[in-house]
Motif scaffolding. Sequence first.
Motif, PDB file in Angstrom:
ATOM      1  N   SER A  62      12.813  45.283 -16.341  1.00  0.00           N
ATOM      2  CA  SER A  62      11.583  44.693 -16.120  1.00  0.00           C
ATOM      3  C   SER A  62      11.071  43.338 -16.664  1.00  0.00           C
ATOM      4  N   THR A  63      11.560  43.170 -17.902  1.00  0.00           N
ATOM      5  CA  THR A  63      11.593  41.646 -18.659  1.00  0.00           C
ATOM      6  C   THR A  63      12.377  40.659 -17.827  1.00  0.00           C
ATOM      7  N   THR A  64      13.375  40.901 -17.405  1.00  0.00           N
ATOM      8  CA  THR A  64      14.319  40.196 -16.580  1.00  0.00           C
ATOM      9  C   THR A  64      13.764  39.660 -15.279  1.00  0.00           C
ATOM     10  N   THR A  65      12.884  40.684 -14.782  1.00  0.00           N
ATOM     11  CA  THR A  65      12.542  40.476 -13.438  1.00  0.00           C
ATOM     12  C   THR A  65      11.350  39.517 -13.562  1.00  0.00           C
ATOM     13  N   THR A  66      10.520  39.910 -14.542  1.00  0.00           N
ATOM     14  CA  THR A  66       9.106  38.975 -14.749  1.00  0.00           C
ATOM     15  C   THR A  66       9.872  37.560 -15.188  1.00  0.00           C
ATOM     16  N   ASP A  67      10.751  37.411 -15.798  1.00  0.00           N
ATOM     17  CA  ASP A  67      11.355  35.931 -16.225  1.00  0.00           C
ATOM     18  C   ASP A  67      11.895  35.331 -15.124  1.00  0.00           C
ATOM     19  N   ALA A  68      12.638  35.988 -14.167  1.00  0.00           N
ATOM     20  CA  ALA A  68      12.997  35.342 -13.186  1.00  0.00           C
ATOM     21  C   ALA A  68      11.850  34.899 -12.143  1.00  0.00           C
ATOM     22  N   SER A  69      11.146  35.798 -11.886  1.00  0.00           N
ATOM     23  CA  SER A  69       9.787  35.316 -10.893  1.00  0.00           C
ATOM     24  C   SER A  69       9.070  34.049 -11.463  1.00  0.00           C
ATOM     25  N   VAL A  70       9.034  34.144 -12.806  1.00  0.00           N
ATOM     26  CA  VAL A  70       8.200  32.890 -13.211  1.00  0.00           C
ATOM     27  C   VAL A  70       9.120  31.695 -13.074  1.00  0.00           C
ATOM     28  N   SER A  71      10.445  31.775 -13.371  1.00  0.00           N
ATOM     29  CA  SER A  71      11.453  30.573 -13.340  1.00  0.00           C
ATOM     30  C   SER A  71      11.688  30.162 -12.022  1.00  0.00           C
ATOM     31  N   GLU A  72      11.605  31.184 -10.912  1.00  0.00           N
ATOM     32  CA  GLU A  72      11.502  30.947  -9.502  1.00  0.00           C
ATOM     33  C   GLU A  72      10.351  30.035  -9.170  1.00  0.00           C
ATOM     34  N   LEU A  73       8.993  30.378  -9.586  1.00  0.00           N
ATOM     35  CA  LEU A  73       7.987  29.668  -9.235  1.00  0.00           C
ATOM     36  C   LEU A  73       8.166  28.446  -9.898  1.00  0.00           C
ATOM     37  N   ASP A  74       8.552  28.147 -11.107  1.00  0.00           N
ATOM     38  CA  ASP A  74       8.721  26.827 -11.553  1.00  0.00           C
ATOM     39  C   ASP A  74       9.592  26.005 -10.708  1.00  0.00           C
ATOM     40  N   ASP A  75      10.656  26.585 -10.351  1.00  0.00           N
ATOM     41  CA  ASP A  75      11.640  25.693  -9.357  1.00  0.00           C
ATOM     42  C   ASP A  75      11.151  25.482  -8.024  1.00  0.00           C
ATOM     43  N   ASN A  76      10.183  26.282  -7.583  1.00  0.00           N
ATOM     44  CA  ASN A  76       9.740  26.201  -6.393  1.00  0.00           C
ATOM     45  C   ASN A  76       8.600  25.055  -6.543  1.00  0.00           C
ATOM     46  N   THR A  77       7.840  25.012  -7.551  1.00  0.00           N
ATOM     47  CA  THR A  77       6.732  24.106  -7.813  1.00  0.00           C
ATOM     48  C   THR A  77       7.565  22.498  -8.078  1.00  0.00           C
ATOM     49  N   ARG A  78       8.834  22.589  -8.799  1.00  0.00           N
ATOM     50  CA  ARG A  78       9.644  21.394  -9.030  1.00  0.00           C
ATOM     51  C   ARG A  78       9.969  20.850  -7.628  1.00  0.00           C
ATOM     52  N   ARG A  79      10.632  21.787  -6.905  1.00  0.00           N
ATOM     53  CA  ARG A  79      11.058  21.489  -5.712  1.00  0.00           C
ATOM     54  C   ARG A  79      10.008  20.646  -4.611  1.00  0.00           C
ATOM     55  N   VAL A  80       8.702  21.194  -4.578  1.00  0.00           N
ATOM     56  CA  VAL A  80       7.779  20.995  -3.979  1.00  0.00           C
ATOM     57  C   VAL A  80       7.545  19.318  -4.361  1.00  0.00           C
ATOM     58  N   LEU A  81       7.423  19.344  -5.643  1.00  0.00           N
ATOM     59  CA  LEU A  81       6.748  17.887  -6.056  1.00  0.00           C
ATOM     60  C   LEU A  81       7.854  16.914  -5.765  1.00  0.00           C
ATOM     61  N   GLN A  82       9.115  17.402  -5.887  1.00  0.00           N
ATOM     62  CA  GLN A  82      10.287  16.382  -5.709  1.00  0.00           C
ATOM     63  C   GLN A  82      10.080  15.863  -4.173  1.00  0.00           C
ATOM     64  N   CYS A  83       9.988  17.088  -3.406  1.00  0.00           N
ATOM     65  CA  CYS A  83      10.100  16.701  -1.886  1.00  0.00           C
ATOM     66  C   CYS A  83       8.788  15.611  -1.626  1.00  0.00           C
ATOM     67  N   ALA A  84       7.794  15.651  -2.045  1.00  0.00           N
ATOM     68  CA  ALA A  84       6.579  15.010  -1.792  1.00  0.00           C
ATOM     69  C   ALA A  84       6.805  13.739  -2.501  1.00  0.00           C
ATOM     70  N   LEU A  85       7.526  13.483  -3.540  1.00  0.00           N
ATOM     71  CA  LEU A  85       7.765  12.173  -4.292  1.00  0.00           C
ATOM     72  C   LEU A  85       8.749  11.359  -3.235  1.00  0.00           C
ATOM     73  N   TRP A  86       9.908  12.012  -2.638  1.00  0.00           N
ATOM     74  CA  TRP A  86      10.916  11.339  -1.889  1.00  0.00           C
ATOM     75  C   TRP A  86      10.089  11.134  -0.562  1.00  0.00           C
ATOM     76  N   THR A  87       9.169  11.933  -0.002  1.00  0.00           N
ATOM     77  CA  THR A  87       8.496  11.591   1.033  1.00  0.00           C
ATOM     78  C   THR A  87       7.643  10.325   0.876  1.00  0.00           C
ATOM     79  N   ALA A  88       7.015  10.149  -0.109  1.00  0.00           N
ATOM     80  CA  ALA A  88       6.303   9.105  -0.526  1.00  0.00           C
ATOM     81  C   ALA A  88       6.849   7.871  -0.483  1.00  0.00           C
TER      82      ALA A  88
END
Length: 330
Positions: A62-88
Amino acid sequence: MATATLISTVNTNFRRPTTFHLKTPPLFRRQEEVVSFNSKPLELQKRISTKNASVCSASRRSTTTTDASVSELDDNTRRVLQCALWTAEGVYIIWLFLLPYAPGDPVWAISSDTINSLIGLSLNFFFILPLMNSVGINLIDAPVLHPMSEGLFNFVIGWTFMFAPLLFTDRNRDRYKGSLDVLWGFQMFLTNTFLIPYMAIRLNKPDTENTPKKASQLRSVMVNGAPVVGVVGGAACLISILWALYGRADGNFGGVADRWEFLVSYLGSERLAYAFIWDICLYIVFQPWLIGENLQNVEKSKVNLVKYVRFVPVLGLVAYILCLDVDEDV
């Protein structure tokens, strides 16, 4: 007879572990109730251990699943920001440098008037020549340009100048593999053309095998002399505003209303001025972003001040620089 009595007592104590119920956790009491008193202690321990292991295993999953979901959300946010910056970055270069649709001339069709204006603005860097001429020092005559164009140019350059201590103390600066000295040097001339990629690259995941770079001479000067940088840059921005509104009063440039009318026309006809507005808008975003992630570099007693003032253009950067704790290893 005494020996038989002693053996009987030992067998009775072995088969009835009366102290076992007092020490058993509530989680396993139900299971213990169905275990016969005739069961061997080793079998009882195995059953309890198996039950305990299954519970712990479920908890870990249960703990591992929760940590993975948080990490995945952080990675998605990071990728979105990077994509927006490179587009800019792509839009910045294509729209402001190459396409002919923005106001003024693109780089490949730049006019001689624009080049002459850029040279004149560069010679009046931080109003050094005009101020020298005003006190009778005429080693070089300052080009006479509209004070509104001079004010806009030096305002952006002064703001860019103060980004040096912020970049050199950025906690994610080592994720940028190039030279920060070169990046900031080009930023002074081409502003966000180079700052946007840096903002995207600093979002990369940290390199565990990365060794910290040796501090350059420029970094040492800009960090140790941060208060001077803040005063000079802040003064340049303030003087730029005053110069744009009231400078060259004897030059027939009109009052504030006339100068504002010139600014509107200037932004709609000159590519350099149009690009400066883009830079100001991006700096308004990048300044609080970078300062907010580097508040650990600020003196502890002034963190709350910088935390809120960082959203004020220019002033927030001045506050960060003046409150920088240079005694810390930043």
